[in-house]
Design a protein around this motif. Structure first.
Motif, short mmCIF file in Angstrom:
data_model
loop_
_atom_site.label_atom_id
_atom_site.label_comp_id
_atom_site.label_asym_id
_atom_site.label_seq_id
_atom_site.Cartn_x
_atom_site.Cartn_y
_atom_site.Cartn_z
N ASP A 41 0.81 -1.22 0.00
CA ASP A 41 0.00 0.00 0.00
C ASP A 41 0.84 1.27 0.00
OD1 ASP A 41 -2.30 -1.50 -0.03
OD2 ASP A 41 -2.73 -1.26 2.11
N SER A 42 2.13 1.11 0.13
CA SER A 42 3.02 2.27 0.14
C SER A 42 2.89 3.05 -1.17
CB SER A 42 4.47 1.80 0.32
OG SER A 42 5.37 2.85 0.08
N GLU A 43 3.05 4.34 -1.08
CA GLU A 43 2.98 5.18 -2.27
C GLU A 43 4.12 4.87 -3.23
OE1 GLU A 43 3.14 9.92 -3.12
OE2 GLU A 43 1.87 9.25 -1.48
N THR A 44 5.28 4.52 -2.68
CA THR A 44 6.45 4.19 -3.50
C THR A 44 7.09 2.89 -2.99
OG1 THR A 44 7.82 5.59 -2.08
CG2 THR A 44 6.99 6.58 -4.11
N PRO A 45 6.44 1.76 -3.22
CA PRO A 45 6.97 0.50 -2.70
C PRO A 45 8.34 0.14 -3.27
CG PRO A 45 5.21 0.06 -4.25
CD PRO A 45 5.23 1.55 -4.02
N GLU A 46 8.64 0.63 -4.47
CA GLU A 46 9.93 0.32 -5.07
C GLU A 46 11.10 0.91 -4.28
OE1 GLU A 46 8.61 4.18 -6.86
OE2 GLU A 46 7.63 2.29 -6.41
N LEU A 47 10.80 1.89 -3.42
CA LEU A 47 11.85 2.51 -2.60
C LEU A 47 11.87 1.98 -1.17
CD1 LEU A 47 11.40 6.21 -3.78
CD2 LEU A 47 13.00 4.49 -4.65
N VAL A 64 10.80 -8.22 -10.26
CA VAL A 64 9.81 -9.22 -10.66
C VAL A 64 8.69 -9.30 -9.63
CG1 VAL A 64 9.45 -11.68 -11.09
CG2 VAL A 64 11.46 -10.54 -12.04
N LEU A 65 9.06 -9.28 -8.35
CA LEU A 65 8.06 -9.33 -7.29
C LEU A 65 7.18 -8.08 -7.31
CD1 LEU A 65 6.80 -10.63 -4.80
CD2 LEU A 65 8.69 -9.69 -3.45
N LEU A 66 7.79 -6.94 -7.53
CA LEU A 66 7.02 -5.70 -7.63
C LEU A 66 6.02 -5.78 -8.78
CD1 LEU A 66 6.77 -2.74 -6.51
CD2 LEU A 66 8.21 -2.09 -8.43
N ARG A 67 6.43 -6.40 -9.89
CA ARG A 67 5.53 -6.57 -11.03
C ARG A 67 4.30 -7.40 -10.64
NH1 ARG A 67 2.07 -7.48 -13.96
NH2 ARG A 67 2.07 -7.81 -16.20
N ALA A 68 4.52 -8.38 -9.79
CA ALA A 68 3.41 -9.24 -9.37
C ALA A 68 2.45 -8.49 -8.44
CB ALA A 68 3.95 -10.48 -8.66
N LEU A 69 2.99 -7.65 -7.58
CA LEU A 69 2.16 -7.03 -6.54
C LEU A 69 1.72 -5.60 -6.86
CD1 LEU A 69 4.08 -8.32 -3.41
CD2 LEU A 69 1.95 -9.19 -4.37
N ARG A 70 2.55 -4.84 -7.56
CA ARG A 70 2.23 -3.44 -7.85
C ARG A 70 2.67 -3.10 -9.26
NH1 ARG A 70 1.54 0.57 -3.93
NH2 ARG A 70 1.33 1.88 -5.77
N SER A 71 1.98 -3.63 -10.23
CA SER A 71 2.38 -3.42 -11.63
C SER A 71 2.36 -1.94 -12.03
CB SER A 71 1.50 -4.23 -12.56
OG SER A 71 0.15 -3.84 -12.44
N ASP A 72 1.61 -1.12 -11.29
CA ASP A 72 1.55 0.30 -11.60
C ASP A 72 2.88 1.01 -11.34
OD1 ASP A 72 0.88 -0.25 -8.80
OD2 ASP A 72 0.59 1.92 -8.61
N ARG A 73 3.78 0.38 -10.59
CA ARG A 73 5.05 1.00 -10.23
C ARG A 73 6.23 0.44 -11.01
NH1 ARG A 73 4.38 5.60 -8.30
NH2 ARG A 73 6.48 5.50 -7.48
N VAL A 74 5.97 -0.46 -11.95
CA VAL A 74 7.06 -1.16 -12.64
C VAL A 74 7.89 -0.24 -13.51
CG1 VAL A 74 7.57 -2.94 -14.35
CG2 VAL A 74 6.00 -3.41 -12.50
N VAL A 75 7.29 0.69 -14.21
CA VAL A 75 8.05 1.57 -15.09
C VAL A 75 9.06 2.38 -14.28
CG1 VAL A 75 7.91 3.55 -16.66
CG2 VAL A 75 6.27 1.68 -16.87
N ILE A 76 8.62 2.96 -13.20
CA ILE A 76 9.52 3.76 -12.36
C ILE A 76 10.58 2.87 -11.74
CG2 ILE A 76 9.62 5.16 -10.26
CD1 ILE A 76 6.75 6.12 -11.09
N ALA A 77 10.18 1.70 -11.25
CA ALA A 77 11.14 0.78 -10.64
C ALA A 77 12.16 0.29 -11.65
CB ALA A 77 10.40 -0.39 -10.01
#
Length: 142
Positions: A41-47, A64-77
């Motif tokens: 639920d973090s605003e910026t989980p990639e960080l 890869v894990l971020l893609r599974a859980l928060r695909s909306d953040r993949v481009v930035i990550a």
């Protein structure tokens, strides 16, 4: 219940496809769901650091894990990953000299602008065109 079905399916898929890396992920997420929910639920989980021992994942497996859980953040990550892995020169825009490009352009060598949403080259083109006599007043700039 806090995780969408598609994300949960991706978690299970990761555990099945790569058990050496993600094999215990579904059980860990069920056992520590509050920590995982907070991270997801973090605003910026990639960080943010991943919960538990998952913070030891390689940067690629984390992506890869971020893609599974928060695909909306993949481009930035992915941009962060490329910067950290390959270096900043792979994500930073190259300086562009419009005047030189126009000098090199001709009727048989046009200039193409590849634009991202929200980008408008007109602010850069108008002053250069004005210097060369291409203005709306002269009818040579539309």
């Amino acid at each position: 219940s806090w995780l969408p079905d598609l994300a949960w399916s991706s978690v299970v898929g990761l555990a099945t496809a790569k058990p050496a890396v993600y094999g215990t992920l579904p059980e860990d997420m069920e056992g520590s769901w509050k920590r995982w929910k907070e991270w997801a639920d973090s605003e910026t989980p990639e960080l943010e650091p991943l919960p538990q021992d998952w913070k030891r994942l390689s940067s690629f497996h984390r992506l890869v894990l971020l893609r599974a859980l928060r695909s909306d953040r993949v481009v930035i990550a992915t941009e962060h990953w490329v910067r950290d892995t390959l270096g900043p020169s792979y994500v930073e825009a190259l300086p562009f000299d419009l005047e030189s490009a126009i000098d090199d352009a001709s009727a048989s060598t046009p200039i193409f602008f590849l634009l991202s949403p929200g980008m408008d080259p007109l602010r850069a083109v108008k002053p250069v065109g004005h210097k060369r006599g291409f203005t709306e007043e002269s009818g040579r700039f539309v």
